[in-house]
Design a protein around this motif. Structure first.
Motif, PDB file in Angstrom:
ATOM      1  N   THR A 233      72.522  34.030  50.281  1.00 16.49           N
ATOM      2  CA  THR A 233      73.407  34.897  48.977  1.00 16.49           C
ATOM      3  C   THR A 233      74.980  35.096  49.196  1.00 16.49           C
ATOM      4  OG1 THR A 233      73.289  37.157  50.217  1.00 16.49           O
ATOM      5  CG2 THR A 233      71.463  36.570  48.910  1.00 16.49           C
ATOM      6  N   THR A 235      76.397  36.178  51.994  1.00 14.92           N
ATOM      7  CA  THR A 235      76.646  36.574  53.631  1.00 14.92           C
ATOM      8  C   THR A 235      75.591  36.163  54.123  1.00 14.92           C
ATOM      9  OG1 THR A 235      75.634  38.605  52.476  1.00 14.92           O
ATOM     10  CG2 THR A 235      77.816  38.503  52.546  1.00 14.92           C
ATOM     11  N   HIS A 241      75.431  42.721  51.610  1.00 16.86           N
ATOM     12  CA  HIS A 241      76.203  42.834  50.259  1.00 16.86           C
ATOM     13  C   HIS A 241      75.649  44.481  50.149  1.00 16.86           C
ATOM     14  CE1 HIS A 241      76.920  39.001  48.607  1.00 16.86           C
ATOM     15  NE2 HIS A 241      75.816  38.683  49.132  1.00 16.86           N
ATOM     16  N   ASN A 309      80.095  30.954  48.326  1.00 18.69           N
ATOM     17  CA  ASN A 309      80.672  31.638  47.334  1.00 18.69           C
ATOM     18  C   ASN A 309      81.370  31.275  46.061  1.00 18.69           C
ATOM     19  OD1 ASN A 309      79.346  34.311  48.366  1.00 18.69           O
ATOM     20  ND2 ASN A 309      80.907  34.228  49.893  1.00 18.69           N
ATOM     21  N   LEU A 331      71.626  36.356  43.402  1.00 15.07           N
ATOM     22  CA  LEU A 331      72.803  36.561  44.099  1.00 15.07           C
ATOM     23  C   LEU A 331      72.919  35.441  44.950  1.00 15.07           C
ATOM     24  CD1 LEU A 331      74.360  39.377  44.786  1.00 15.07           C
ATOM     25  CD2 LEU A 331      72.743  39.590  46.780  1.00 15.07           C
TER      26      LEU A 331
END
Ligand SMILES: *Cc1c(COP(=O)(O)O)cnc(C)c1O
Length: 401
Positions: A233, A235, A241, A309, A331
C-alpha cells in the motif's frame, strides 16, 4: 509439452478447486510473463500479491539459489542465520517485538488466533476465547481462519466449525461495542483494506476507535496484513497509514518474493505467554525461504517506496479517466475497479488476457496487484489496455453507461 497437453493433464490429475484461465505460464522476467506458446503478458497480478519484485529478480534469485546450495533445511531444533536475519528486519521495520514463521497466510492467521487465546487464558483465565472479525473479511481456508472469514459463500458444506467466532459489519463501531459487552472476546481481527472482499479500505476514524476500544479492554488487535503488508500500500505495513500499532500483525503473500512464507508478528506481552512447544511448524523459518524474504526487504529503500506511491497515484488517475470506470478503490498498489453498466469483471479479465495484460477480480470488481517494481510506462500500458478492453465491452444492463 504444449498448452493443450498441460491443461488436459492438469484437469485429469490436479484437484479442480481453481477456475483457471486457459493459459500455461512458463517463465517470467520483471513485469512480464510468457505462456507456453511464447505469448507475453504484462503482469498486474504478482501471482495474487506475491511476486513483490516481479518475476525472477536477479538478486532475489541469486540469494535463494545460494542458500539452497548451502543449506536448504534443518529442523527448528537448531538456529539458522536467515531466519534470525529476517525476524530482526521485520521487527525493526514494524515496531513489533517477536516473529513466528509459518508457510502461508492462513497459517499465520491461525497462529495469531492461537497466540491471542493463549495470551487471554494466561492473563485472565478461561471464558474469554472469542475472536471477532468483520463481515466481508477474508482470513484463509483452514477451518479456524475460514470461520473467521466473514463471508458465508466460503462456509457452505464445511461445518462444524470451531466455536467462539463472531462478526460485526465494518465501519460500525456501535456493533463492535455491543459484541464486546459479554466480556468473552480475546481479539478483534481485521484487514485494513479488505482484499478478497472487493478491495475496500476501512475508514480511518473507525480503525482508530477500534484500536482505542480494544486497548481499553485489553482485547488484542490482530491486523491481517497478509495482502496489504510488505510495501503493497506504499508503506511497509498498511497499519502505518492508520498510525496503528497492533498487538499482532500477520504477513505472507509478498514477504517471500514468490516463496511460501507466513509470519505472525507480535508485541512482547503476547510473546511472553507463548513458550517452547506451544506452537510450531516443520517448514517455518526455512532458510531458503527466509533468504528470499531478506532479499525482498533489502530492496525496500526510500526510492522503492517513492516509486510505489508515484505509480499508484498515476494508476489511479489513469483509471479514473476511463469512461466505463465507476470508481477506483483500495490503497497504494492494491487497486479495485468498479465498472459501470453491469460490465462483468470476469469478462474484462478474459479480454485483458487476449490483449496481453493479466489482471485479477475481487467480487464484482477488477483487482490490480502489480509487482512493486513497476514503472510509470507499465502503468500507462496497463491503463491503455484496460481502456481499450472496456471500450470494446458493451454495457450489460439497460443503463447504456
Ligand atoms: C490471501 C489472504 C489470506 C490467505 O493466505 P494463504 O496464503 O492463501 O493461506 C489471508 N488473509 C488475507 C487478507 C489474504 O489476502
Amino acid at each position: 509439452m504444449n498448452t493443450d497437453k498441460i491443461i488436459k493433464r492438469d484437469k485429469k490429475y490436479v484437484l479442480h478447486t481453481y477456475a483457471r484461465s486457459p493459459i500455461v505460464i512458463e517463465r517470467g522476467s520483471g513485469m512480464t510473463a510468457w505462456d507456453a506458446d511464447g505469448k507475453s503478458y504484462l503482469d498486474f497480478t504478482s501471482g495474487i500479491g506475491v511476486n513483490a519484485l516481479g518475476y525472477a529478480d536477479p538478486q532475489w534469485a541469486a540469494a535463494v539459489a545460494e542458500q539452497a546450495a548451502q543449506l536448504q533445511h534443518t529442523s527448528n531444533l537448531y538456529y539458522t542465520a536467515p531466519c534470525t536475519k529476517l525476524a530482526r528486519k521485520l521487527c525493526k521495520l514494524t515496531g513489533m517485538d517477536k516473529v513466528f514463521f509459518g508457510n502461508s497466510g492462513a497459517e499465520a492467521n491461525e497462529g495469531a488466533i492461537k497466540c491471542a487465546r493463549k495470551y487471554s487464558v494466561t492473563t485472565y483465565g478461561p471464558g474469554r476465547s472469542k475472536v471477532i472479525s468483520l463481515v466481508n473479511s477474508f482470513h484463509g481456508r483452514t477451518l479456524a481462519t475460514l470461520t473467521a472469514t466473514g463471508q458465508d459463500v466460503f462456509h457452505h458444506d464445511f461445518g462444524p466449525f470451531p466455536e467462539n467466532f463472531g462478526y460485526v459489519p465494518a465501519n460500525d463501531l456501535e456493533a463492535l461495542r455491543q459484541a464486546l459487552i459479554p466480556g468473552d472476546v480475546c481479539a478483534v481481527m481485521m484487514e485494513l483494506v479488505q482484499g478478497e472482499g472487493g478491495v475496500v479500505a476501512l475508514d480511518a476514524d473507525y480503525v482508530h476507535d477500534v484500536a482505542a476500544l480494544c486497548a481499553e479492554k485489553d482485547i488484542l488487535l490482530i491486523v491481517d496484513e497478509v495482502q496489504t503488508g510488505v510495501g503493497r500500500t506504499g508503506t511497509f505495513l498498511a497499519s502505518q497509514h492508520f498510525a496503528l500499532q497492533p498487538d499482532i500483525v500477520t504477513l505472507a503473500k509478498g514477504l517471500g518474493g514468490g516463496l511460501p512464507i507466513g509470519a505472525v508478528l507480535m508485541k512482547e506481552k503476547v510473546a511472553d505467554t507463548m513458550g517452547p512447544g506451544s506452537h510450531g511448524s516443520t517448514f517455518g523459518g526455512n532458510p531458503v525461504v527466509c533468504a528470499g524474504g531478506c532479499a525482498v526487504i533489502d530492496r525496500m529503500d526510500d526510492a522503492f517506496f517513492d516509486n510505489i506511491n508515484a505509480c499508484a497515484a498515476r494508476l489511479r488517475e489513469g483509471l479514473e479517466k476511463i469512461p466505463q470506470v465507476e470508481a477506483v478503490t483500495g490503497l497504494g498498489l492494491m487497486v479495485g475497479i468498479a465498472l459501470k453498466g453491469g460490465r462483468k469483471a470476469s469478462e474484462v479479465r478474459t479480454l485483458c488476457e487476449h490483449h496481453g495484460l493479466l489482471v485479477l477480480t475481487a467480487k464484482d470488481r477488477i483487482r490490480l496487484l502489480p509487482p512493486l517494481i513497476l514503472t510509470p510506462e507499465d502503468v500507462d500500458t496497463a491503463v491503455q489496455i484496460l481502456a481499450e478492453v472496456l471500450a470494446e465491452l458493451p454495457a450489460d444492463d439497460q443503463t447504456g453507461a
